[in-house]
Design an enzyme around this catalytic site. Structure first.
Site, PDB file in Angstrom:
ATOM      1  N   GLU A 164       1.196  -1.452  -0.287  1.00  0.00           N
ATOM      2  CA  GLU A 164       0.104  -0.143  -0.495  1.00  0.00           C
ATOM      3  C   GLU A 164       1.080   1.432  -0.374  1.00  0.00           C
ATOM      4  O   GLU A 164       1.955   1.083   0.804  1.00  0.00           O
ATOM      5  CB  GLU A 164      -1.242   0.142   1.469  1.00  0.00           C
ATOM      6  CG  GLU A 164      -2.011   1.360   1.158  1.00  0.00           C
ATOM      7  CD  GLU A 164      -3.541   0.728   1.681  1.00  0.00           C
ATOM      8  OE1 GLU A 164      -3.111  -0.183   2.682  1.00  0.00           O
ATOM      9  OE2 GLU A 164      -3.866   2.018   2.268  1.00  0.00           O
ATOM     10  N   ARG A 165       0.442   2.443  -1.199  1.00  0.00           N
ATOM     11  CA  ARG A 165       1.828   3.574  -1.453  1.00  0.00           C
ATOM     12  C   ARG A 165       2.620   2.399  -1.690  1.00  0.00           C
ATOM     13  O   ARG A 165       4.013   4.079  -1.304  1.00  0.00           O
ATOM     14  CB  ARG A 165       1.453   4.238  -0.293  1.00  0.00           C
ATOM     15  CG  ARG A 165       0.056   4.404   0.154  1.00  0.00           C
ATOM     16  CD  ARG A 165      -0.854   4.815  -0.699  1.00  0.00           C
ATOM     17  NE  ARG A 165      -2.964   5.228  -0.478  1.00  0.00           N
ATOM     18  CZ  ARG A 165      -3.316   5.823  -1.101  1.00  0.00           C
ATOM     19  NH1 ARG A 165      -3.044   5.346  -2.313  1.00  0.00           N
ATOM     20  NH2 ARG A 165      -4.555   6.000  -0.349  1.00  0.00           N
ATOM     21  N   GLU A 288     -10.575   4.167   8.983  1.00  0.00           N
ATOM     22  CA  GLU A 288     -11.016   3.948   7.891  1.00  0.00           C
ATOM     23  C   GLU A 288     -11.325   2.769   7.562  1.00  0.00           C
ATOM     24  O   GLU A 288     -10.572   2.281   6.200  1.00  0.00           O
ATOM     25  CB  GLU A 288      -9.323   4.768   7.203  1.00  0.00           C
ATOM     26  CG  GLU A 288      -8.915   5.886   7.170  1.00  0.00           C
ATOM     27  CD  GLU A 288      -8.068   6.128   6.302  1.00  0.00           C
ATOM     28  OE1 GLU A 288      -6.967   5.391   6.100  1.00  0.00           O
ATOM     29  OE2 GLU A 288      -7.060   7.332   5.900  1.00  0.00           O
ATOM     30  N   ARG A 333     -11.794  17.453  10.201  1.00  0.00           N
ATOM     31  CA  ARG A 333     -10.871  16.146  10.508  1.00  0.00           C
ATOM     32  C   ARG A 333      -9.998  16.572  10.621  1.00  0.00           C
ATOM     33  O   ARG A 333      -8.635  15.897  11.481  1.00  0.00           O
ATOM     34  CB  ARG A 333     -11.094  15.655   8.578  1.00  0.00           C
ATOM     35  CG  ARG A 333      -9.589  14.582   9.268  1.00  0.00           C
ATOM     36  CD  ARG A 333      -9.824  13.386   7.576  1.00  0.00           C
ATOM     37  NE  ARG A 333      -8.370  13.104   7.516  1.00  0.00           N
ATOM     38  CZ  ARG A 333      -7.643  12.450   6.200  1.00  0.00           C
ATOM     39  NH1 ARG A 333      -8.712  12.335   5.731  1.00  0.00           N
ATOM     40  NH2 ARG A 333      -6.713  11.751   6.058  1.00  0.00           N
ATOM     41  N   ASP A 362      -3.047  14.176   7.178  1.00  0.00           N
ATOM     42  CA  ASP A 362      -2.251  12.924   6.457  1.00  0.00           C
ATOM     43  C   ASP A 362      -0.879  13.142   5.492  1.00  0.00           C
ATOM     44  O   ASP A 362      -0.992  12.903   4.367  1.00  0.00           O
ATOM     45  CB  ASP A 362      -3.596  12.231   5.632  1.00  0.00           C
ATOM     46  CG  ASP A 362      -2.752  10.605   5.598  1.00  0.00           C
ATOM     47  OD1 ASP A 362      -1.739   9.727   6.341  1.00  0.00           O
ATOM     48  OD2 ASP A 362      -3.523  10.505   3.564  1.00  0.00           O
ATOM     49  N   GLU A 390       3.646   9.456  -0.790  1.00  0.00           N
ATOM     50  CA  GLU A 390       2.675   8.829  -0.801  1.00  0.00           C
ATOM     51  C   GLU A 390       2.092  10.167  -1.895  1.00  0.00           C
ATOM     52  O   GLU A 390       1.684  10.217  -2.655  1.00  0.00           O
ATOM     53  CB  GLU A 390       1.971   8.607  -0.119  1.00  0.00           C
ATOM     54  CG  GLU A 390       0.605   8.750  -0.229  1.00  0.00           C
ATOM     55  CD  GLU A 390      -0.879   8.413   1.347  1.00  0.00           C
ATOM     56  OE1 GLU A 390       0.006   7.435   2.173  1.00  0.00           O
ATOM     57  OE2 GLU A 390      -2.034   7.752   0.754  1.00  0.00           O
TER      58      GLU A 390
HETATM   59  C1  GCV Z   1      -2.245   2.384   5.144  1.00  0.00           C
HETATM   60  C2  GCV Z   1      -3.605   6.729   4.271  1.00  0.00           C
HETATM   61  C3  GCV Z   1      -3.836   6.597   3.312  1.00  0.00           C
HETATM   62  C4  GCV Z   1      -4.033   5.050   3.375  1.00  0.00           C
HETATM   63  C5  GCV Z   1      -3.330   4.350   4.759  1.00  0.00           C
HETATM   64  C6  GCV Z   1      -3.406   5.541   5.852  1.00  0.00           C
HETATM   65  C7  GCV Z   1      -3.498   5.010   7.210  1.00  0.00           C
HETATM   66  O1  GCV Z   1      -4.872   7.247   4.131  1.00  0.00           O
HETATM   67  O2  GCV Z   1      -3.551   6.570   2.031  1.00  0.00           O
HETATM   68  O3  GCV Z   1      -3.239   4.497   2.649  1.00  0.00           O
HETATM   69  O4  GCV Z   1      -3.847   3.475   5.252  1.00  0.00           O
HETATM   70  O5  GCV Z   1      -3.117   6.459   5.622  1.00  0.00           O
HETATM   71  O6  GCV Z   1      -2.298   5.561   7.188  1.00  0.00           O
HETATM   72  O7  GCV Z   1      -4.005   4.245   7.991  1.00  0.00           O
END
Ligand code: GCV
EC number: 3.2.1.131
Length: 695
Positions: A164-165, A288, A333, A362, A390
């Site tokens: 992821e990312r 999330e 947020r 973020d 990211e």
């Molecule tokens: C692992 C952001 C990223 C997600 C990530 C999240 C997190 O939203 O886009 O990919 O998920 O942060 O840190 O949990």
């Protein structure tokens, strides 16, 4: 072997392109014969009188490094036998050293002392760094202790090897081959981390699969732990909170349920049987869409404490993430994490640390520090930075992140009066935390050069160095990295160091200047400031920039969302007033009229245009600087970076055009001279962005 063959072999080695695999641990022969001879006089042999695996690693690493740098054999011996000119590795309870600290002293004989075996290992790498950066060894006297206890990488790697990312290929971990086959790369990963002081790694994504806690997968995790152990690195796992249901077949994962508690106790016992030095759990819960204790009417402390109690008998810890936000769309947020965590201060078990992202949203290219830092004196707070890019142009755009990390660490929270920096919260000195931690979301992957963009290896390096000592300067770290990785030639070191140092500001200028944030498409890659539809309001771009006919920016003052009230009065005082709010944070906190004059003597609209245009133009400057070091850089690395900079140049103009054409519809003003109107329309930019979203 005949002479011709040896010559050919040598030639092939010398001409071999550098694929970047060796990172900063290249240890190529020092060309300056005088320097080499001076070093060699004190490095004729290594003395190690121990079978301790970490000490053995230290000796082996030293031997590999020295042999490369000096071009001669350096034996490891059990005692010096009365000879001088060797390097002695030893552990000793030296008062000025903390557990993992080291001291390097001597002239004809060099002694590397650590209080513990890990300290000696870090000392060995420090000595190598000293030689790699060509420093004098006359009267060596180097003492260094890490300022933060847990210095970790977090891998957002999934069971199917995707990351992821991640932008540098697939995961390093080959779960389907483990535990039987050990990819040699695991050891090289550990070497690189140990060389910069990293002592922990979470190998799986925080959006976790319960598979990692099964008996089958724990064997695989244990095999990795075995590789990392001699490098002083502990393994940690991200856990899926409802694992007692998915694996244990229980009816609930309620943290106050006795059966659930027992399940975690049993699971911890099972893990520690396989991995006696297992570090602990990292948890993303009620964030999330991830399940968590709130699903059972409990809070974050209830969830964390249940796990902490299961791990405590084994000295394991729980790292509970504070990255949470609700989907009500009403509240800002920005305020979510503070609102949920601040009331829980002091309610966590002793072996829990709450891991907080550097900023409140973020990992944006620039964020103010998270207001949680400095407001939870009774709860150890760890830092979470993101090394993977990211929101920083993935592996194409060059962004050296040390200045970003430092900007946050050096921010003043005023929690204990002036000078109460975020760094002092994180290193525990402000609130006397017993547990301290810093994590970086890794930018590594299966690409041969580890990080995709050759120059962003520097971000992995810088994270480790700052985790060890946050007082190091971005410049000193860049200088070290360039010298060890790219070239020791002083003029080129200077040029590339300068290029790295300015890269983040250039990116911010064409991407999100003056405190803009989150103008991205779903993949967080292409510009999409016009995006106004999503399953939740805070996943749109317009939520963040709030452009209208009057102005731009998110009002977080008392007249707006009141998020500023989460900071100490001293911080509020500076940021509350648009006149005194630092320009880099302006639109984070204020809705500023387009025609408002800023302290640059330009209006908001003019300042924005200036930044978008000069930012995009500066990428051309970076290309020229890179071109000027060509003679000193390996051809493969040179071409790789040159290609990526060319893409960055194209995309920086794309970003500029997207923003100015879109914002112009609100500002209703011409592009100020000397800048020229983009030679494409907003519609054309939107069509280009659409291509990046096609399935
Ligand atoms: C692992 C952001 C990223 C997600 C990530 C999240 C997190 O939203 O886009 O990919 O998920 O942060 O840190 O949990």
């Amino acid at each position: 072997m005949n002479f011709k063959l040896i010559f050919l072999l040598l030639l092939t080695t010398l001409c071999r392109a550098d694929d970047g695999y060796r990172l900063w641990l290249k240890y190529d022969l020092i060309k300056d014969a005088t320097k080499r001879a001076a070093y060699a006089r004190s490095a004729q042999f290594i003395v190690l009188n121990s079978t301790n695996p970490v000490l053995k690693t230290a000796a082996d690493e030293l031997q590999t490094g020295l042999q490369g740098l000096l071009g001669k054999t350096v034996p490891i011996v059990a005692n010096a036998g009365g000879k001088t000119g060797g390097i002695l590795l030893t552990t000793s309870p030296v008062a000025e050293l903390t557990n993992e600290g080291y001291r390097i002293t001597g002239k004809q004989n060099i002694t590397i002392t650590g209080k513990t075996d890990a300290g000696v290992l870090y000392g060995a790498f420090a000595l190598l760094r000293h030689l790699q950066t060509r420093q004098s060894i006359d009267r060596l006297s180097l003492t260094s202790n890490p300022k933060i206890q847990l210095r970790m990488l977090n891998h957002w790697d999934n069971v199917d090897a995707s990351i992821e990312r991640g932008y540098a290929g697939q995961s390093l971990w080959k779960w389907y081959e483990l535990p039987e086959r050990i990819d040699p790369r695991y050891r090289d990963y550990a070497r690189a981390n140990a060389s910069i002081g990293i002592n922990g790694t979470v190998v799986n994504n925080v959006n976790a699969s319960s598979r990692f806690l099964t008996a089958e997968y724990l064997q695989k995790v244990a095999a990795l732990a075995n590789v990392f152990r001699p490098y002083g690195i502990k393994i940690y796992l991200s856990i899926y909170f409802p694992a007692p249901k998915t694996i244990g077949k229980l009816k609930t994962a309620d943290p106050l349920d006795p059966e659930v508690n027992q399940w975690w106790v049993d699971k911890a016992n099972e893990i520690y049987k396989l991995i006696p030095d297992f570090g602990g759990f990292l948890v993303k819960a009620n964030s999330e869409g991830q399940p968590g204790p709130q699903d059972y009417g409990r809070n974050h402390a209830d969830g964390a404490n249940m796990l902490a109690k299961a791990l405590a008998p084994h000295n394991g810890i729980v790292i509970w993430r504070a990255f949470v936000y609700k989907a009500d769309g009403i509240s800002d947020r920005f305020k979510a994490a503070y609102d949920e965590f601040k009331p829980l201060d002091g309610q966590f078990e002793k072996n829990v640390i709450v891991q907080v992202k550097n900023g409140p949203i973020d990992f944006q290219p620039r964020e103010p520090f998270s207001p949680i830092f400095g407001t939870m004196p009774q709860t150890p707070l760890g830092m979470e930075f993101q090394i993977t890019q990211e929101y920083l142009g993935h592996a194409t755009h060059l962004v050296y992140e040390a200045p970003l990390f430092k900007e946050c660490l050096e921010s003043d929270t005023y929690a204990g009066g002036r000078g109460s920096t975020v760094a002092k919260v994180v290193d525990g000195s402000l609130h006397n935390y017993k547990l301290t931690a810093i994590a970086g979301v890794a930018n590594t992957g299966s690409d041969r050069n580890w990080t995709g963009h050759p120059l962003t290896q520097a971000n992995w390096y810088a994270f480790g160095r700052l985790a060890w000592d946050h007082t190091l300067t971005s410049q000193a770290i860049a200088n070290e990295w360039v010298t060890m990785t790219l070239t020791p030639e002083p003029q080129s070191v200077k040029t590339v160091t300068d290029l790295l140092l300015k890269s983040r500001e250039i990116y911010v200028n064409y991407n999100t200047p003056l405190g803009l944030s989150r103008p991205w498409t779903g993949a967080h890659f292409a510009p999409e400031p016009w995006q106004n539809r999503s399953s939740r309001p805070d996943w749109t771009a317009v939520y963040y920039h709030r452009a209208d006919s009057i102005g731009l920016g998110f009002d977080r003052t008392v007249k707006g969302s009141q998020a500023l009230a989460q900071y100490r009065p001293e911080v509020q005082k500076q940021w509350n007033n648009p006149e005194t709010c630092p320009l880099p944070y302006l639109l984070w906190f204020h809705h500023v009229p387009w025609t408002q004059k800023l302290n640059t003597d330009r209006t908001l609209w003019e300042e924005l245009c200036t930044r978008f245009y000069t930012g995009a133009e500066s990428v051309g400057g970076m290309q020229n600087e890179w071109a000027s070091v060509k003679k000193d850089i390996d051809p493969e690395t040179f071409a790789n970076v040159a290609g990526r900079l060319a893409t960055q140049q194209k995309e920086a103009i794309w970003w500029r055009d997207a923003w100015v054409l879109y914002l112009q519809e609100f500002a209703r003003q011409p592009i100020p001279a000397p800048f020229k109107k983009p030679d494409r329309t907003l519609q054309e930019v939107k069509e280009l962005v659409d291509i990046y979203q096609l399935r």
